[in-house]
Design an enzyme around this catalytic site. Structure first.
Site, PDB file in Angstrom:
ATOM      1  N   SER A   1     -11.296  -5.944   0.071  1.00  0.00           N
ATOM      2  CA  SER A   1     -11.834  -4.234   0.061  1.00  0.00           C
ATOM      3  C   SER A   1     -12.875  -3.456  -0.905  1.00  0.00           C
ATOM      4  CB  SER A   1     -10.851  -3.705   0.975  1.00  0.00           C
ATOM      5  OG  SER A   1     -11.480  -2.275   1.327  1.00  0.00           O
TER       6      SER A   1
ATOM      7  N   HIS B   1     -13.549   0.181  -0.442  1.00  0.00           N
ATOM      8  CA  HIS B   1     -13.351   1.321  -0.898  1.00  0.00           C
ATOM      9  C   HIS B   1     -12.030   1.443  -1.054  1.00  0.00           C
ATOM     10  CE1 HIS B   1     -10.649   2.273   3.203  1.00  0.00           C
ATOM     11  NE2 HIS B   1     -10.803   1.091   2.750  1.00  0.00           N
TER      12      HIS B   1
ATOM     13  N   THR C   1     -26.329  -9.420  10.759  1.00  0.00           N
ATOM     14  CA  THR C   1     -27.435  -9.265   9.355  1.00  0.00           C
ATOM     15  C   THR C   1     -26.286  -8.975   8.007  1.00  0.00           C
ATOM     16  OG1 THR C   1     -29.049  -9.397  10.398  1.00  0.00           O
ATOM     17  CG2 THR C   1     -28.899  -8.007   8.418  1.00  0.00           C
TER      18      THR C   1
ATOM     19  N   CYS D   1      -3.024   5.161   8.027  1.00  0.00           N
ATOM     20  CA  CYS D   1      -2.629   4.896   9.523  1.00  0.00           C
ATOM     21  C   CYS D   1      -1.936   5.135  10.145  1.00  0.00           C
ATOM     22  CB  CYS D   1      -3.003   3.057   9.715  1.00  0.00           C
ATOM     23  SG  CYS D   1      -3.607   2.354   8.628  1.00  0.00           S
TER      24      CYS D   1
ATOM     25  N   ASN E   1       0.636  -1.092  -0.214  1.00  0.00           N
ATOM     26  CA  ASN E   1      -0.161   0.165  -0.015  1.00  0.00           C
ATOM     27  C   ASN E   1       1.473   1.380  -0.137  1.00  0.00           C
ATOM     28  OD1 ASN E   1       0.196  -1.565   2.732  1.00  0.00           O
ATOM     29  ND2 ASN E   1      -0.288   0.468   3.526  1.00  0.00           N
TER      30      ASN E   1
HETATM   31  N1  PLP Z   1      -4.864  -4.263   3.730  1.00  0.00           N
HETATM   32  C1  PLP Z   1      -4.245  -3.591   3.059  1.00  0.00           C
HETATM   33  C2  PLP Z   1      -2.632  -3.240   2.242  1.00  0.00           C
HETATM   34  C3  PLP Z   1      -4.447  -2.043   2.763  1.00  0.00           C
HETATM   35  O1  PLP Z   1      -3.315  -0.926   2.348  1.00  0.00           O
HETATM   36  C4  PLP Z   1      -5.793  -1.318   3.643  1.00  0.00           C
HETATM   37  C5  PLP Z   1      -6.090  -0.203   3.908  1.00  0.00           C
HETATM   38  O2  PLP Z   1      -5.352   0.520   3.508  1.00  0.00           O
HETATM   39  C6  PLP Z   1      -6.401  -2.791   4.660  1.00  0.00           C
HETATM   40  C7  PLP Z   1      -6.063  -3.835   4.358  1.00  0.00           C
HETATM   41  C8  PLP Z   1      -7.034  -2.456   5.380  1.00  0.00           C
HETATM   42  O3  PLP Z   1      -8.380  -3.082   4.823  1.00  0.00           O
HETATM   43  P1  PLP Z   1      -9.679  -1.816   5.336  1.00  0.00           P
HETATM   44  O4  PLP Z   1      -9.437  -0.938   4.778  1.00  0.00           O
HETATM   45  O5  PLP Z   1     -10.976  -2.730   4.125  1.00  0.00           O
HETATM   46  O6  PLP Z   1     -10.266  -2.310   6.587  1.00  0.00           O
END
Ligand code: PLP
Length: 395
Positions: A202, A204, A240, A328, A154
């Site tokens: 994911s 989003h 649900t 994060c 990421n």
């Molecule tokens: N794993 C990676 C490589 C990510 O980039 C992210 C989010 O930035 C996640 C996991 C976490 O995903 P989510 O935001 O859908 O919980």
């Protein structure tokens, strides 16, 4: 150039596409039933759930029965690791991962290590962020039950040799999980070709709503239930179902699959323009991550003689939304664990900037960055005595 409002943080999250929202809306109002109910309202919800499962499965060439909806990438990662660890603890307690995983993996590994006696091997990566296949094979032992290596990073965008990693895991009878949160929907993935047993995804990150995602679990894979309660998701993940979000996620994967070629080509072209343009205009700059095996929209620079936080503030004033690492970890003063793992010294890791391109990025946006970023960097560097010294040495 006039000030713009420019989003360059698509790896943190994406806007919901209009077609996705349009598909979701009726499921918040008219078709609001509980998919477990026996009446018409329930059936409408259940049909939508089935359709979305098929759309998500299609994206990665899986069977619909192998897709389990979760509350996003983090839950999928937690479930994959804990579910496999607890289901296979009779066989062994050893898990292999890498030093550059997302915290959803790293912190789950720490939890398993500290609270449940699992042994974790954290593989090093090379200067581009790739694990060594030889190191992986050497790390596997009789007690190894799981290998978890992310598909694409990421922060620096490097894509791992997933097929080869899968082959090694398979050869040794070890399960293979990959965190494909950044990859699924952004690059082509065929789980059948890749020897992947479990894969986190994911919504989003691919223009769907937040708080929804999926875990691919290959047929026959032994895994414990993660959320206990009702019989939803074939008794493996209770609660649900969030039908509007699931419908949105399904639509987002359908669009991603249909546009994949064009998406990759357009983003890669914009990425090249941005990387080449910055390297031409700003000295003492390096690109982090692989230049060949890279997410199409990811750009990550390190600028010597500056602090990343300063760049972010100044870019924000110009209307440019960027990131210094993963969303994060921004806000903490520690340099990114990914940049440290690829061997960047502290002071260089601190001067890093991630710009991530998406489907709404235009050439004019890239021009705006090329026009403004050099002055931002020059201004921040003008405060550094080390930069003065380096410039004088160059003369
Ligand atoms: N794993 C990676 C490589 C990510 O980039 C992210 C989010 O930035 C996640 C996991 C976490 O995903 P989510 O935001 O859908 O919980």
């Amino acid at each position: 150039m006039e000030k713009r409002r420019l989003y360059m943080d698509y790896s943190a999250t994406t806007p919901v596409k209009k077609e996705v929202l349009d598909e979701m809306m009726p499921y918040l109002t008219d078709y609001f039933g509980n998919a477990s109910s026996f009446h018409t309202f329930g059936r409408e919800a259940k049909n939508a759930l089935d359709k979305a499962r098929e759309q998500v499965a299609n994206l990665i060439n899986a069977k619909p029965s192998e897709i389990y909806f979760t509350a996003g990438g983090t839950e999928s990662d937690n479930w994959a690791l804990e579910g496999v660890a607890f289901a296979h603890k009779e066989k062994g307690n050893h898990i292999i991962t890498s030093k550059i995983e997302h915290h959803a993996i790293l912190h789950t590994c720490e939890y398993l290590e500290k609270n449940h006696g699992f042994e974790i091997t954290y593989l090093d990566v090379d200067s581009e962020g790739r694990i060594s296949l030889e190191d992986l094979e050497n790390a596997i032992k009789d007690t190894t039950i799981l290998v978890s290596i992310m598909f694409a990073n990421n922060e620096i965008g490097t894509v791992q040799s997933i097929k080869e990693i899968g082959e090694i895991a398979k050869k040794h009878g070890v399960l293979f999980h990959t965190d494909a949160v950044q990859a699924a929907g952004n690059i082509l993935i065929d789980v059948k070709e890749l020897n992947v047993d479990l894969m986190s995804m994911s919504s989003h990150k691919i223009y769907g709503p937040k708080g929804i995602g999926a875990l691919y679990i290959k047929t026959g894979t032994k895994i414990h239930t993660f959320v206990h309660g009702g019989a939803q998701e074939r008794r493996r993940r209770a609660g649900t179902e969030n039908i509007p979000s699931i419908v949105g996620y399904g639509k987002a994967t359908e669009i991603a699959k249909a546009n994949m070629e064009n998406h990759i080509q357009t983003l890669t072209t914009l990425r090249k323009k941005l990387i080449d343009g910055i390297l031409e205009r700003i000295p003492y700059t390096r690109v982090n991550g692989s230049l060949t095996d890279r997410l199409p929209g990811n750009v990550n620079f390190s600028f010597e003689f500056i602090e990343g936080e300063g760049i972010l503030l100044m870019l924000d004033m110009l209307g440019i939304a960027a990131s210094s690492g993963s969303a994060c970890t921004s806000g903490s003063l520690d340099p990114s664990h990914v940049l440290m793992a690829i061997g960047l010294p502290h002071e260089i890791a601190h001067g890093s900037l991630r710009l991530t391109i998406g489907d709404f990025t235009t050439e004019e946006d890239i021009d705006y960055i090329l026009e403004n970023l050099p002055a931002v960097i020059e201004r921040l560097r003008s405060m550094s005595p080390l930069y003065d010294a380096a410039k004088n040495e160059r003369k």
